[in-house]
Design an enzyme around this catalytic site. Structure first.
Site, short mmCIF file in Angstrom:
data_model
loop_
_atom_site.label_atom_id
_atom_site.label_comp_id
_atom_site.label_asym_id
_atom_site.label_seq_id
_atom_site.Cartn_x
_atom_site.Cartn_y
_atom_site.Cartn_z
N TYR A 409 0.88 -1.07 -0.09
CA TYR A 409 0.29 -0.02 0.18
C TYR A 409 0.68 1.38 -0.05
CZ TYR A 409 -0.31 -0.56 5.15
OH TYR A 409 -0.22 -0.62 6.39
N GLU A 410 0.14 2.33 -0.26
CA GLU A 410 0.79 3.58 -0.60
C GLU A 410 1.54 3.40 -1.84
OE1 GLU A 410 -0.27 6.04 0.99
OE2 GLU A 410 -0.72 5.33 3.20
N GLY A 411 1.21 2.75 -2.62
CA GLY A 411 1.92 2.48 -3.93
C GLY A 411 2.92 1.35 -4.03
#
Length: 602
Positions: A409-411
């Site tokens: 997550y967060e890219g």
């Protein structure tokens, strides 16, 4: 703005690669103010009292406990550290925000995720992009824990390609509201959120638009069941369905079509905070592994005495300490840049947005490095525990599972790796970072005659600093030649970008460690910092190996013949030590300090 901020030159984002940094210009955890130290202690006390004793309950998917802990965190002010006092927050700087995120996240990934989703992507978009009316209405409730926030961006067909979402927002005939319809997935805090930041597309707009949506089941909002996940078991994660959910036009967040920009800037903040959220987890895992290694006796000897275990403990502690060094270095750069912008007349919101965007490269670097370090740390923690590490009765198993999501997550880390190099090249093209000049100097150096002079490495860490300078040349050599060869098509060569990004990451992390050790050695004497100096040297040694491998991979992928031979010779020159460090001795020294203290002690 402090005199310290006024008197020092603050590097722009990405400039660490082409400019020297004086050790006295960086911020380290040893520089925490008395107020920050008190905040750190109070958060640690809260975690040890409220969260750590309940680890078993979190693994039983006790979502109500997560909500209860979050509410208590709100009562203590932890949810509002970054929120201005006028909106019921504490109005503290970004370093303090990082500090709270760091220490509240160490006990369990479930709280780390709930806290990060609420304080970061659940609150910050409204604080940074909302109107005064929106902020007055919603931020005080979010800052105090009266309400909880969630962030609805991801869809079944829109993950890394966030702007491809199909959720629609249709304007009513009277022009007073929008009706939102669509499906969002992997929504953290969905089970107890009172407020959603939702992204939807109006008509056939190129970019999505953000909306503030209150959770009202009578307004077309329904939920999927709690997701069955590998880790973060007590983090509420559900699909959210909107069926003609009515949202007043005044709840549009920022301007129409500005949603993609909001989403990307929210991720910049989220990435560096995710790095912080990985730090105390590493400290605690290392702490537990050290205690177990001291207590576990095999062949009539505590396993902490064995060299194989010492190597693991030393590497675990080193990664934690280096991640901490780099994270707080970047956090203070961001805070200083915010202070300067505010001093120059910008609103606090605009100053924050521009400052986070300024250091987007560093945010991506830290996200990748720290998320992979906690995974490696917890994996080694399981190994030190042996068979018991694989048991759910010990904390290592859940630590390993909780760590796994951080790389997604967060890219994803792959996206962030490519972003870091891509953003650096774009900054160079805009003239914000001079890559061309230094890259040309490196190219000239490759064809020149190497100096035969024996350098003077008598000062503490002087050879290590020289090595950092040479490693920067490796990146400039590889990336400069790649840009020259492929131009705008460079982004199509993903494996090359991944190799270049690993060089960039290792340079930033290693330099941060060297500068921290040097600064504190100058201040307190080298003897007092001998273990920190050992960790800085150990990390650099490993970084040189990684950079050598990745640079070679990159060079042979696009260079041939004489050009390839020249670059490989340059690589050998730029990664050569004058005095090779004794890494076995370094690891032994670090591990024996840990086991003597019977805890993570740096």
């Amino acid at each position: 703005m402090s005199t310290e901020t006024e008197n020092k030159e603050i590097l722009r984002g990405g400039q660490f690669l082409v400019k020297d940094t004086d050790c006295n210009e960086i911020f380290t955890p040893e520089d925490f103010t008395e107020e920050q130290q008190m905040m750190k202690d109070s958060v640690k006390e809260f975690v040890d009292r409220e969260i750590w004793p309940n680890k078993e309950e979190f693994e039983k998917k006790n979502y109500a406990l997560t909500e209860e802990i979050m509410r208590k965190a709100g009562e203590l002010g932890f949810l509002g550290v970054a929120v201005p006092e006028e909106f019921e927050g504490l109005g503290m700087g970004f370093v303090s925000t990082m500090l709270v995120c760091d220490y509240i996240s160490g006990a369990t990934g479930s709280i780390a995720t709930a806290f990060g989703a609420h304080t970061g992507i659940g609150t910050m978009p409204i604080l940074l992009y909302g109107t005064e009316e929106q902020k007055k209405k919603y931020i005080p409730k979010l800052a105090t824990g009266e309400w909880f926030g969630a962030y609805c961006l991801t869809e079944p067909d829109a993950g890394s390609d966030a702007n491809s979402g199909k959720t629609k927002a249709v304007l009513s005939e009277d022009g007073k509201s929008y009706k939102i319809s669509g499906q969002k997935m992997w929504i953290s805090n969905a089970g107890f959120a009172n407020l959603f930041v939702v992204f939807a597309r109006i008509e056939d707009d190129k970019n999505i638009t953000g909306f503030i949506v209150e959770n009202d089941p009578d307004n077309g909002i329904t939920f999927g069941e709690e997701e069955k996940k590998l880790g973060i078991h007590a983090s509420s994660t559900r699909q959210v369905f909107f069926n003609e959910t009515v949202v007043p036009v005044e709840n549009m967040l920022s301007e129409r079509g500005n949603g993609f920009k909001i989403a990307m800037n929210a991720l910049n903040v989220g990435r560096i905070k995710l790095a912080a959220a990985s730090l105390d987890a590493q400290r605690r895992v290392t702490d537990l592994a050290t205690k177990y290694a001291n207590d576990r006796v095999q062949f009539k000897t505590p396993i902490a005495k064995f060299g194989a275990i010492k190597a693991k403990l030393a590497n675990m502690a080193t990664s934690a300490w280096v991640g901490e060094s780099a994270s707080y270095r970047a956090a203070k750069n961001i805070q200083d840049r915010i202070d300067i912008r505010v001093e120059n007349g910008e609103s606090h919101e605009a100053a924050e947005l521009k400052s986070f965007e300024e250091y987007a490269i560093e945010c991506s670097i830290l996200k990748v490095a720290c998320s992979e370090d906690i995974q490696n740390c917890s994996d080694e923690g399981i190994q030190i525990y042996g068979g018991m590490g694989f048991s759910a009765d010990t904390p290592m198993e859940s630590a390993w599972r909780d760590a796994r999501i951080a790389r997604i997550y967060e890219g994803t880390n792959e996206i962030n790796r490519m972003l870091s190099v891509g953003m650096l090249v774009k900054k160079a093209m805009k003239g914000h970072v001079d890559l061309l000049g230094p890259a040309m100097k490196v190219a000239d150096e490759l064809t020149g005659i190497p100096s035969m002079e024996t350098p003077d490495y008598s000062e503490t860490l002087s050879e290590e600093k020289a090595m950092i300078a040479k490693l920067k040349k490796v990146f400039l050599m590889v990336a400069g030649s790649a840009v020259q060869k492929f131009g705008p098509q460079l982004e199509e060569h993903q494996q090359l970008l991944l190799a270049a990004s690993d060089i960039l990451i290792e340079v930033y992390m290693a330099e941060s460690a060297i500068l921290r050790a040097e600064k504190n050695a100058k201040k307190n004497g080298a003897e007092s910092q001998k273990y920190e100096i050992a960790m800085a040297k150990l990390y650099l040694y490993n970084a040189v190996d990684t950079i050598t491998m990745k640079a070679k991979e990159g060079i042979v992928s696009f260079a041939e013949g004489d050009e390839q031979r020249m670059m490989l010779m340059g690589l050998k020159r730029f990664t050569k030590y004058h005095n090779q460090p004794n890494v076995v001795e370094l690891r032994t020294m670090i591990a024996e300090k840990l086991t003597a203290e019977n805890k993570y002690c740096f």
